[in-house]
Design a protein around this motif. Structure first.
Motif, PDB file in Angstrom:
ATOM      1  N   LEU A  92       0.751  -1.410  -0.048  1.00 40.90           N
ATOM      2  CA  LEU A  92       0.455  -0.239  -0.211  1.00 40.90           C
ATOM      3  C   LEU A  92       1.134   1.343   0.160  1.00 40.90           C
ATOM      4  O   LEU A  92       0.197   2.154  -1.350  1.00 40.90           O
ATOM      5  CB  LEU A  92      -1.006   0.037   0.896  1.00 40.90           C
ATOM      6  CG  LEU A  92      -2.526  -1.333   1.162  1.00 40.90           C
ATOM      7  CD1 LEU A  92      -3.291  -0.988   2.344  1.00 40.90           C
ATOM      8  CD2 LEU A  92      -2.610  -0.893  -0.141  1.00 40.90           C
ATOM      9  N   ALA A  93       1.790   1.251   0.857  1.00 40.58           N
ATOM     10  CA  ALA A  93       2.369   2.887   0.897  1.00 40.58           C
ATOM     11  C   ALA A  93       3.373   3.027  -0.172  1.00 40.58           C
ATOM     12  O   ALA A  93       3.477   4.148  -1.076  1.00 40.58           O
ATOM     13  CB  ALA A  93       3.608   2.045   1.897  1.00 40.58           C
ATOM     14  N   ARG A 139       2.834   5.764  -3.175  1.00 39.25           N
ATOM     15  CA  ARG A 139       4.478   6.604  -3.410  1.00 39.25           C
ATOM     16  C   ARG A 139       4.390   6.872  -4.556  1.00 39.25           C
ATOM     17  O   ARG A 139       4.419   7.846  -5.170  1.00 39.25           O
ATOM     18  CB  ARG A 139       5.592   5.435  -2.932  1.00 39.25           C
ATOM     19  CG  ARG A 139       6.483   6.911  -3.101  1.00 39.25           C
ATOM     20  CD  ARG A 139       7.810   6.070  -2.065  1.00 39.25           C
ATOM     21  NE  ARG A 139       7.792   5.906  -0.588  1.00 39.25           N
ATOM     22  CZ  ARG A 139       7.338   4.041  -0.189  1.00 39.25           C
ATOM     23  NH1 ARG A 139       8.412   2.844  -1.104  1.00 39.25           N
ATOM     24  NH2 ARG A 139       7.376   3.470   0.732  1.00 39.25           N
ATOM     25  N   LYS A 140       3.856   5.756  -5.309  1.00 41.40           N
ATOM     26  CA  LYS A 140       3.932   6.053  -7.270  1.00 41.40           C
ATOM     27  C   LYS A 140       2.430   7.246  -7.608  1.00 41.40           C
ATOM     28  O   LYS A 140       2.665   7.650  -8.379  1.00 41.40           O
ATOM     29  CB  LYS A 140       3.634   4.607  -7.716  1.00 41.40           C
ATOM     30  CG  LYS A 140       5.312   3.512  -7.311  1.00 41.40           C
ATOM     31  CD  LYS A 140       4.339   2.256  -8.198  1.00 41.40           C
ATOM     32  CE  LYS A 140       6.032   1.648  -7.622  1.00 41.40           C
ATOM     33  NZ  LYS A 140       5.377  -0.324  -8.055  1.00 41.40           N
ATOM     34  N   VAL A 141       1.672   6.504  -6.698  1.00 39.31           N
ATOM     35  CA  VAL A 141       0.711   7.627  -7.104  1.00 39.31           C
ATOM     36  C   VAL A 141       0.987   9.013  -6.784  1.00 39.31           C
ATOM     37  O   VAL A 141       0.823  10.036  -7.337  1.00 39.31           O
ATOM     38  CB  VAL A 141      -0.759   7.311  -6.723  1.00 39.31           C
ATOM     39  CG1 VAL A 141      -2.087   8.184  -6.781  1.00 39.31           C
ATOM     40  CG2 VAL A 141      -1.051   6.372  -7.149  1.00 39.31           C
ATOM     41  N   ILE A 142       1.270   9.001  -6.075  1.00 37.58           N
ATOM     42  CA  ILE A 142       1.805  10.416  -5.447  1.00 37.58           C
ATOM     43  C   ILE A 142       3.460  11.225  -6.366  1.00 37.58           C
ATOM     44  O   ILE A 142       2.641  12.495  -6.791  1.00 37.58           O
ATOM     45  CB  ILE A 142       1.803  10.986  -4.406  1.00 37.58           C
ATOM     46  CG1 ILE A 142       0.990  10.092  -2.927  1.00 37.58           C
ATOM     47  CG2 ILE A 142       2.780  12.608  -3.748  1.00 37.58           C
ATOM     48  CD1 ILE A 142       1.365  10.401  -1.431  1.00 37.58           C
TER      49      ILE A 142
END
Length: 86
Positions: free
Chosen positions: A74-75, A79-82
Motif C-alpha cells: 500500500l505504501a 508513493r507511485k500515485v503521488i
C-alpha cells in the motif's frame, strides 16, 4: 657440476623482488555482510523470513509477513500515485 649446484642454491635462496604487503581490514566482517545485504534487498528478505520461521514458527512469521507485506504494498502504491501526480 659444482658451479650449477651453487647457481641453483643462489636461485632458491634469493629474496623475493617485493615483500608481500599485509593490509589491515578497515571494516569488520559483519559490516561487510550488512553492506552486501543492503545491496540485495530480496536476499535480506529471504534471510529474515528464514530466521523468523526458525525463531517464531511458521504461523506467526507468515502472519507478520502478511501484515508487513500489505503495508509495504500500500505504501509503495501510494508513493507511485503521488509521484505521478506531482
Amino acid at each position: 657440476m659444482a658451479a650449477s649446484r651453487v647457481a641453483l642454491l643462489l636461485a632458491n635462496h634469493t629474496a623475493p623482488a617485493s615483500a608481500p604487503v599485509l593490509r589491515r581490514r578497515t571494516t569488520p566482517p559483519a559490516a561487510g555482510l550488512i553492506t552486501s545485504l543492503a545491496a540485495a534487498p530480496r536476499v535480506t528478505l529471504l534471510l529474515a523470513l528464514c530466521i523468523g520461521v526458525i525463531a517464531l514458527g511458521p504461523r506467526k512469521t507468515l502472519r507478520i509477513l502478511g501484515r508487513s507485506g500489505i503495508t509495504a504494498l500500500l505504501a509503495g502504491t501510494a508513493r507511485k500515485v503521488i509521484a505521478q501526480a506531482v
